[in-house]
Design a protein around this motif. Sequence first.
Motif, PDB file in Angstrom:
ATOM      1  N   MET A  49     -11.877 -36.300  -3.767  1.00 21.32           N
ATOM      2  CA  MET A  49     -13.111 -36.442  -2.992  1.00 21.32           C
ATOM      3  C   MET A  49     -12.815 -36.429  -1.494  1.00 21.32           C
ATOM      4  O   MET A  49     -13.513 -35.779  -0.707  1.00 21.32           O
ATOM      5  CB  MET A  49     -13.833 -37.735  -3.381  1.00 21.32           C
ATOM      6  N   VAL A  50     -11.769 -37.145  -1.104  1.00 20.42           N
ATOM      7  CA  VAL A  50     -11.389 -37.172   0.316  1.00 20.42           C
ATOM      8  C   VAL A  50     -11.043 -35.754   0.770  1.00 20.42           C
ATOM      9  O   VAL A  50     -11.470 -35.301   1.837  1.00 20.42           O
ATOM     10  CB  VAL A  50     -10.186 -38.115   0.540  1.00 20.42           C
ATOM     11  N   THR A  51     -10.281 -35.039  -0.073  1.00 23.29           N
ATOM     12  CA  THR A  51      -9.859 -33.685   0.297  1.00 23.29           C
ATOM     13  C   THR A  51     -11.058 -32.773   0.493  1.00 23.29           C
ATOM     14  O   THR A  51     -11.135 -32.024   1.466  1.00 23.29           O
ATOM     15  CB  THR A  51      -8.937 -33.109  -0.795  1.00 23.29           C
ATOM     16  N   ILE A  52     -12.018 -32.864  -0.420  1.00 24.05           N
ATOM     17  CA  ILE A  52     -13.207 -32.013  -0.316  1.00 24.05           C
ATOM     18  C   ILE A  52     -14.002 -32.354   0.947  1.00 24.05           C
ATOM     19  O   ILE A  52     -14.363 -31.473   1.734  1.00 24.05           O
ATOM     20  CB  ILE A  52     -14.087 -32.156  -1.578  1.00 24.05           C
ATOM     21  N   CYS A  53     -14.242 -33.664   1.163  1.00 21.47           N
ATOM     22  CA  CYS A  53     -15.008 -34.072   2.348  1.00 21.47           C
ATOM     23  C   CYS A  53     -14.296 -33.645   3.631  1.00 21.47           C
ATOM     24  O   CYS A  53     -14.924 -33.114   4.556  1.00 21.47           O
ATOM     25  CB  CYS A  53     -15.214 -35.587   2.367  1.00 21.47           C
ATOM     26  N   ALA A  54     -12.980 -33.863   3.677  1.00 18.98           N
ATOM     27  CA  ALA A  54     -12.234 -33.533   4.895  1.00 18.98           C
ATOM     28  C   ALA A  54     -12.259 -32.024   5.143  1.00 18.98           C
ATOM     29  O   ALA A  54     -12.400 -31.576   6.283  1.00 18.98           O
ATOM     30  CB  ALA A  54     -10.794 -34.037   4.784  1.00 18.98           C
ATOM     31  N   THR A  55     -12.158 -31.231   4.066  1.00 18.76           N
ATOM     32  CA  THR A  55     -12.192 -29.769   4.228  1.00 18.76           C
ATOM     33  C   THR A  55     -13.538 -29.326   4.775  1.00 18.76           C
ATOM     34  O   THR A  55     -13.615 -28.541   5.719  1.00 18.76           O
ATOM     35  CB  THR A  55     -11.942 -29.075   2.874  1.00 18.76           C
ATOM     36  N   LEU A  56     -14.612 -29.874   4.197  1.00 16.83           N
ATOM     37  CA  LEU A  56     -15.952 -29.476   4.631  1.00 16.83           C
ATOM     38  C   LEU A  56     -16.203 -29.859   6.086  1.00 16.83           C
ATOM     39  O   LEU A  56     -16.887 -29.158   6.817  1.00 16.83           O
ATOM     40  CB  LEU A  56     -17.015 -30.111   3.722  1.00 16.83           C
TER      41      LEU A  56
END
Lengths: 307, 372
Positions: free
Chosen positions: A98-105
């Motif tokens: 979840m962190v990875t997805i949010c940070a990428t976006l």
Amino acid sequence: MSDAAAQVGLPPVTPEEDHKVSEGKGRAFLGIPVVGWMLIFFGVPYFLLFLQSLWEPTAFGVAHNWTLENYKLVFLGDTLSGNIYIPTLLRSLKVGAMVTICATLLAFPIAYLLAFKISNSRTRLMLYVLVIVPLWASYLLRAYAWKVILGQNGLLGSVLDQLGLENTFLNNLLYSQTAVVITMTHIFTPFMILTIYAVLERLPPSLIEASKDLGVGRMKTFLTLVVPLSLPGVIAGATFTMGLSSGDFVAPQLVGGKNDVMIANQVYSQFGATNNWPLGSAIAFVLLGFVAILVALSTQAEKREQL
Amino acid sequence: MINAESGLTGAPTAGAPAGHAAAVELDNVTKRYGDVMAVEDLDLRVEDGQFLTLLGPSGCGKTTTLRLIGGFEAPNRGEIRIAGDDMSSRPAYKRPVNTVFQQYALFPHLSVSQNVGYGLRHAGVSRSDTAQRVAAMMELMQIPDVGERRPRELSGGQQQRVALARALVMEPKVLLLDEPLGALDYKLRKEMQFELKRIHREVGVTFIYVTHDQEEAMTMSDRIVVMSNGHIEQDASPAEIFDRPLTAFVADFIGDTNIVHGTVTRIDNGHATVDVGPLGEIGGSTDDDLKSGDRVRVSIRPTDVRVEAGAAGEAVVQDSVLVGGHIAMKIASGDETVVAHVARGSSYEPGANVHLHVDSDRIRVFAAAEGA
């Protein structure tokens, strides 16, 4: 040469020393500090930890008997408390994802802006510094800051109060998985921006022009050209963020709730309160295994992208 | 298509004749970057099917002109029309032109076929039609078998052909080429010049070609526009540009030439006789408004200098080197140094006293003041 060096306050260099470096005869020895560093500070501790994970825990310490019981406990649990470690590990990986997805976006638009939309180099440098500045503050400090912001009587809450808005959702925000994800997203986004920016910056503008030249509009050019070509940077940043955030124990401890314990907290407590070093080591090695698989997969993906 | 309309070559560049739209027209186009004037008040008319070359040194505005036509830059002033339509409000992706970029700009993550089919697929052409047109175009470019490979697995010459195929498959009204041969080695460049000529003949599309290489321009173009400092210096056929340069800049830039200084002694209906000190009197044509006594520059092609044995004190050979099929001799005569190209076997050794004959209808006389 020696005279000149002495004049400017440099230690005199003997001709022999000078010669050796420039000739590069024994250049391999230059690698010794690095190899030594890795061996002493990474190799040896990992090896000791691995030995530890194969020993038998006792009430007051460790018995040096070889056993796989610790790993069995990690994977299968025991009759007393059931299987707790694998679900925790999976939850950690989920939070990491979840962190990875949010940070990428969050990071992609900023990196894109930096690389393509800011033509003034001074403005770009300033924004770049703004991205990096948070990295100079301590992790703990930034995690605490979120505690202040997200708390019931915190910054966000009082702003909402002032606006006369209902803030019931804040009741459950701090000490929740959401808070953990928000905090870690904040911490890892700069890394993500830097890796994506590094790739976008190297993208020749003529490729984008070529796409437009062939009749493809802005949005489609972005989706069919910029996004696929930025994947190596996204993959590198995502691997980094995923690895570090799923192994984090500070954010869950500070802003997470009782049920948001992550795998690194388990390791921490085995080495601390519970005083079961062999089990802690075994959990750590299982986590290490997962991260190693992740890195291997992403390296493969990156190689394919660059072909 | 080419023949019917290329008869208009050399027609006045400003103002379109009624009832006939040129492939590309630029009216009074100006482009500034900050304080730098890249292109100033440019008028240009490119006829349908022409192979037109914009030629000039770097910074002369030729690439800017191309990018203005392609829609990658917007002019500060003036109008650009393609096939009669005003382009001022049309972004690059809506213009009926395609570009071959300097470093080809092939998409590295797509196969060669996907590169060539990129524009068609996004324009909504069906998969099977795209495949068919891509195959036909790659056949025309003589690279039928590289479709499955990635661009970087190809040689420079092949990448060049892919870039051409990718642009031409869109069937543009005008193909823009930005120094496309710059990255190739000499031999391949020579080969590609003939290839480009062949492809131009076969597809009949208008080509606008940008280069700083005068030899390339000479080989391929129907018409050359020589530019310098954002202006057009001369706009004419290759032969005319070579034989009758309008300015000293063009004379110097196109082919090898000697520029010597002298004073006009006689002027007669566009023909000037010039006293060039130790070289004696030289006659040449001129388009400048000159009168007796004016200081002028005289352009003499090295091939138009004849060298004979002479008396001491007249002219001395300084250097003599073999350049391919002929010999280039550097000869000092008074203050002037002249290069002469002579056949092998009729050269003189350095130090020899020689006499120079200069007599040709290619000799040009220009007013001495810069920009005259």
